[in-house]
Design a protein around this motif. Structure first.
Motif, PDB file in Angstrom:
ATOM      1  N   UNK A 584       0.825  -1.212   0.000  1.00 48.50           N
ATOM      2  CA  UNK A 584       0.000   0.000   0.000  1.00 48.50           C
ATOM      3  C   UNK A 584       0.861   1.264   0.000  1.00 48.50           C
ATOM      4  N   UNK A 585       2.087   1.151   0.534  1.00 47.80           N
ATOM      5  CA  UNK A 585       3.011   2.300   0.516  1.00 47.80           C
ATOM      6  C   UNK A 585       3.334   2.698  -0.920  1.00 47.80           C
ATOM      7  N   UNK A 586       3.319   1.713  -1.837  1.00 47.81           N
ATOM      8  CA  UNK A 586       3.676   1.955  -3.237  1.00 47.81           C
ATOM      9  C   UNK A 586       2.477   2.348  -4.092  1.00 47.81           C
ATOM     10  N   UNK A 587       1.314   2.369  -3.493  1.00 47.32           N
ATOM     11  CA  UNK A 587       0.121   2.761  -4.229  1.00 47.32           C
ATOM     12  C   UNK A 587      -0.035   4.284  -4.194  1.00 47.32           C
ATOM     13  N   UNK A 588      -0.837   4.871  -5.104  1.00 45.19           N
ATOM     14  CA  UNK A 588      -1.007   6.328  -5.128  1.00 45.19           C
ATOM     15  C   UNK A 588      -1.378   6.885  -3.759  1.00 45.19           C
ATOM     16  N   UNK A 589      -0.696   7.943  -3.365  1.00 47.97           N
ATOM     17  CA  UNK A 589      -0.935   8.554  -2.076  1.00 47.97           C
ATOM     18  C   UNK A 589       0.025   8.089  -1.003  1.00 47.97           C
ATOM     19  N   UNK A 590       0.685   6.944  -1.209  1.00 48.55           N
ATOM     20  CA  UNK A 590       1.683   6.459  -0.265  1.00 48.55           C
ATOM     21  C   UNK A 590       3.014   7.154  -0.495  1.00 48.55           C
ATOM     22  N   UNK A 602       4.717  -4.524  -6.037  1.00 49.88           N
ATOM     23  CA  UNK A 602       5.902  -3.946  -5.409  1.00 49.88           C
ATOM     24  C   UNK A 602       5.557  -3.540  -3.986  1.00 49.88           C
ATOM     25  N   UNK A 603       6.526  -3.615  -3.107  1.00 49.58           N
ATOM     26  CA  UNK A 603       6.354  -3.173  -1.725  1.00 49.58           C
ATOM     27  C   UNK A 603       7.619  -2.434  -1.312  1.00 49.58           C
ATOM     28  N   UNK A 604       7.471  -1.489  -0.407  1.00 53.00           N
ATOM     29  CA  UNK A 604       8.659  -0.739  -0.005  1.00 53.00           C
ATOM     30  C   UNK A 604       8.413   0.173   1.163  1.00 53.00           C
ATOM     31  N   UNK A 605       9.490   0.800   1.605  1.00 56.00           N
ATOM     32  CA  UNK A 605       9.401   1.722   2.735  1.00 56.00           C
ATOM     33  C   UNK A 605      10.496   2.765   2.631  1.00 56.00           C
ATOM     34  N   UNK A 606      10.125   3.996   2.923  1.00 61.28           N
ATOM     35  CA  UNK A 606      11.076   5.101   2.949  1.00 61.28           C
ATOM     36  C   UNK A 606      11.759   5.161   4.311  1.00 61.28           C
TER      37      UNK A 606
END
Length: 797
Positions: A584-590, A602-606
């Protein structure tokens, strides 16, 4: 008197030498024992002892050979050697080469025994008349003995003894030669000799020499090429064609004329060969030595460091290093040139070597731990603007930088621990912009910890009442700090440890501090973080990072090396939940929404650390995981704002906007051409969590509500500020989590009390009865009174 004694000694020595050579001519089978014993009374004490105790067997050491490091596709990463040599068999050497070396070095090699008595006598008598060793007269077997003793030498003294121009050393050489010819055939000796010989310019052995000077294997050497190489053995430096072309040609021509003189070649062949150019400079092939000359120097250095940890190569690092550089091993690695090129292209696109900030990225394959690529912006070297530091790896080996704080990328481990505990993905926590956690106790594996003065804030905009998914998308600090308090630091730290996370400077476990979830527990490397995230992609299967996949000996036999090491560190369902949240982080608004590409999940974190000294992005698909970082690597570390990246001054620094594009470009190129892949959807139980129902507490007093919740095993706290509600003031308005969501067993439930401001309005007052009212007027729709066309319309009651 002294002159007479000296002259007498020389005379005796001359007689001894004459007798020695005469004896050698007819008594080689006796091993020299009887003649030496008979001469003991007429020689010096030193000579007598040398002769008496000479060993009879030549103990050789394995030939020092070059080792090679290969990429996953078999392409060359680096060559490591103390002596650049590739041994070959006699069948792999051109016949004309064999004829050339015998013609110039020992033309009666196949006729005499271990010693060429005529040549030795001639040389010894000439040396004696000059008072020193002036002429060798050594057979090929004797030369092989001398080269073997030099190769075996380990100290300066041993090298000096092996090359000393003394009669004692010469006699020892003769005796060794006898032993060698008893042990090996002439052809075997010739093969060993050609593989051991020094051919100048760093080329050891005939195969390496042929490749070096002519770019052909030894089996393809022609007459002029063979003559040049045969001539080099006498003086590899002096006749080296890369040093002195004229001297090299003169020496080659001497060999050719000697071959003609011995009828090895015809006059016509010699004449044609003499006209041939000595070398073609374009065909000289240098063999770069070491990782500094590799196309991938940082990755190569890390491979060598890992090789030195292998006990199969020796007890100490020094022994292992020597083995690596002399054993002729072939090391196959995990480096994928295609993926490495993707990483390097991304680094070049988003940074420049001269930037004050550094950029680095590591790419790992989930489910195997294979380290596919490492790249960084600052180039390898010791000059200005270069570095020998590898910013991707730990400090436990020379060259490892030892990492950076990794900011909010640590929140992934808090998510995993929360899911593992049964907390739903919909779990909401009131998360104000700033929260006071001063003195708040956080449980650890050994007790509790707290910070006496800690008022953390959110660095991004967020909603006041986010779920776990909402908080991950916005990277809400105050949410995850409260979540980590509820989960406990020990479960989070335990998961991080299982996924290979530790302090890259000290190699110690990460510190269990209050701000653990914000990435201040230690210094982390891109290799470490990418491999940990790869565990989520592999549905909880953690694999130790692997850079070496196999090692073969010089005889093509496998050598023991640590192989793939994988364990199920997380339940697959827990990993599925982490993937769902980070997706969900990679979806629009994340925070990673702008980095999404392609059709794969895709999945990820800043991650951004305090004062912007480093920014990160870590993310993955099911096929590859990567972590990129941009940081100040020059102590003392400073804020990235104002530093240069990609040749420009930075006015902002963030995980999504600064490190994220490096990750995006590299992963997009690395995954290009591969089929799309999807994560496994989490189960309803993971999404909803392992929760117990909450009772309806609205309108109850705090003591009554607390008693009910504690009876069910929940912890209870009361929110400090009342909220708008239609419940009576001072009673429960609602709870967090909400009644409809339920709560994990033993978790904390927050009571929000009503301020009574939204109480329902009083019911309307009923008026007292009055006089009867007239019936309502009814209009005839066919006769509207407002229309002047119908003046006679009347009302109907």
């Amino acid at each position: 008197m002294r002159r007479r004694e000296t002259g007498g000694a020389k005379a005796v020595q001359s007689v001894v030498l004459f007798l020695l050579v005469s004896t050698l001519s007819g008594a080689l089978v006796a091993g020299l024992a009887l003649p030496f014993a008979g001469l003991a009374g007429v020689t010096t004490k030193e000579a007598r002892e040398s002769v008496q105790y000479l060993p009879q067997d030549l103990k050789t050491v394995p030939l020092a050979q070059k080792s090679t490091i290969l990429a996953a596709d078999g392409s060359l990463i680096a060559t490591l050697y103390q002596e650049n040599r590739t041994p070959v068999t006699l069948k792999q050497i051109s016949p004309i080469m064999l004829k050339a070396i015998v013609a110039i070095e020992d033309d009666r090699f196949f006729e005499h025994g271990a010693i060429d008595a005529k040549g030795t006598l001639r040389a010894l008598l000439r040396n004696q008349s000059n008072g020193s060793v002036q002429q060798g007269g050594s057979s090929i077997t004797q030369q092989y003995v001398k080269m073997s003793l030099i190769a075996k030498a380990r100290t300066v003294e041993e090298v000096r003894a092996a090359t000393a121009e003394t009669y004692e050393r010469k006699v020892a050489e003769l005796r060794y030669a006898i032993a060698v010819e008893k042990q090996y055939s002439k052809w075997e000796i010739l093969e060993k000799y050609l593989n051991l010989a020094n051919f100048g310019d760093g080329a050891r052995g005939i195969e390496t020499a042929a490749q070096h000077y002519f770019s052909v294997p030894a089996s393809k050497l022609n007459l002029p090429q063979a003559a040049l190489l045969a001539g080099l053995v006498k003086n590899p430096t002096g006749y080296d064609p890369t040093n002195d072309l004229k001297r090299a040609k003169d020496r080659r021509d001497v060999v050719l004329r000697r071959m003609q003189e011995l009828n090895v070649i015809t006059a016509k062949q010699a004449a044609q060969a003499l006209k041939t150019p000595v070398i073609d400079p374009a065909k000289i092939r240098k063999v770069p030595n070491g990782c500094a000359n590799s196309k991938y120097p940082f990755y190569c250095d890390y491979i060598v460091a890992k090789l030195k940890e292998n006990p199969a190569f020796g007890k100490t690092k020094e022994e292992r290093q020597k083995y690596i550089e002399t054993a002729g091993i072939v090391v196959r690695t995990a480096l994928d040139p295609k993926i490495q090129a993707a990483a390097e292209q991304s680094i070049r696109k988003h940074s420049k070597p001269g930037d004050s900030a550094v950029a680095a990225i590591t790419i790992v394959e989930p489910g195997t731990g294979l380290v596919k690529a490492m790249a960084q912006s600052r180039p390898y070297g010791n000059n200005k603007g270069q570095t020998s530091y590898n910013y991707n790896v730990e400090k436990s080996y020379p060259g490892g930088f030892g990492g950076f704080q990794n900011g909010s990328t640590m929140k992934a481990f808090t998510i995993a621990a929360a899911i593992q505990k049964g907390i739903p993905l919909t779990y909401r926590i009131n998360s104000p912009q700033t929260i006071n956690l001063s003195g708040k106790d956080f449980s650890t594996c050994t007790g509790t910890t707290s910070d006496p003065d800690y008022n953390p804030s959110n660095s991004t905009k967020t909603i006041a009442d986010p779920s776990m998914i909402d908080a991950a998308r916005a990277s809400t600090n105050t949410y995850f700090l409260q979540l980590s308090e509820q989960v406990g630091l020990c479960p989070i730290a335990t998961i991080a440890k299982k996924l290979g996370m530790y302090d890259a400077q000290t190699m110690d476990p990460l510190q269990q501090v209050v701000s653990f979830t914000l990435g201040s527990a230690g210094l982390i490397t891109p290799l470490m973080l990418s491999n940990a995230y790869a565990t989520f992609a592999a549905r909880g299967m953690y694999c130790k990072p692997q850079v070496i996949t196999s090692i073969l000996s010089n005889r093509k036999k496998p050598i023991s090396t640590p192989g793939r090491s994988c364990t199920q560190a997380l339940a697959p369902t827990v990993a599925d939940g982490v993937n769902y949240v980070l997706h969900q982080v990679m979806e629009p608004g994340g925070t990673g929404g702008k980095l999404k590409f392609g059709k794969s999940d895709l999945a990820g974190k800043t991650g951004t650390i305090q004062k912007n000294q480093a920014v990160w992005f870590a993310g993955y698909s099911t096929r590859l995981a990567a972590a990129s970082v941009v940081a100040d690597a020059d102590p003392p570390a400073a804020n990235l704002i104002g530093q240069t990246l990609n040749g420009k001054e930075m006015h902002d620094a963030s995980g999504s906007g600064t490190a994220g594009p490096i990750w995006e470009t590299a992963m997009q190129l690395a995954l290009k051409g591969l089929p799309a892949s999807k994560f496994v959807a989490p189960s309803d139980e993971i999404i909803r969590g392992k929760v117990k129902d909450l009772p309806n507490l609205k309108g109850l007093t705090p003591p009554d509500a607390t008693a009910k919740l504690q009876q069910l095993g929940f912890q209870v706290e009361v929110a400090p500020q009342p909220v708008d509600s239609d419940a009576p003031a001072g009673t429960v308005a609602y709870t967090r989590p909400r009644q409809e969501d339920g709560a994990p067993e033993g978790s904390k439930v927050t009571l929000y009390l009503s301020n009574g401001s939204a109480a329902p309005p009083p019911p309307p007052v009923t008026p007292p009865p009055g006089p009867p009212t007239a019936p309502p007027t009814i209009w005839d729709p066919n006769c509207p009174p407002w229309d002047p066309k119908y003046p006679n319309c009347r009302r109907h009651g």
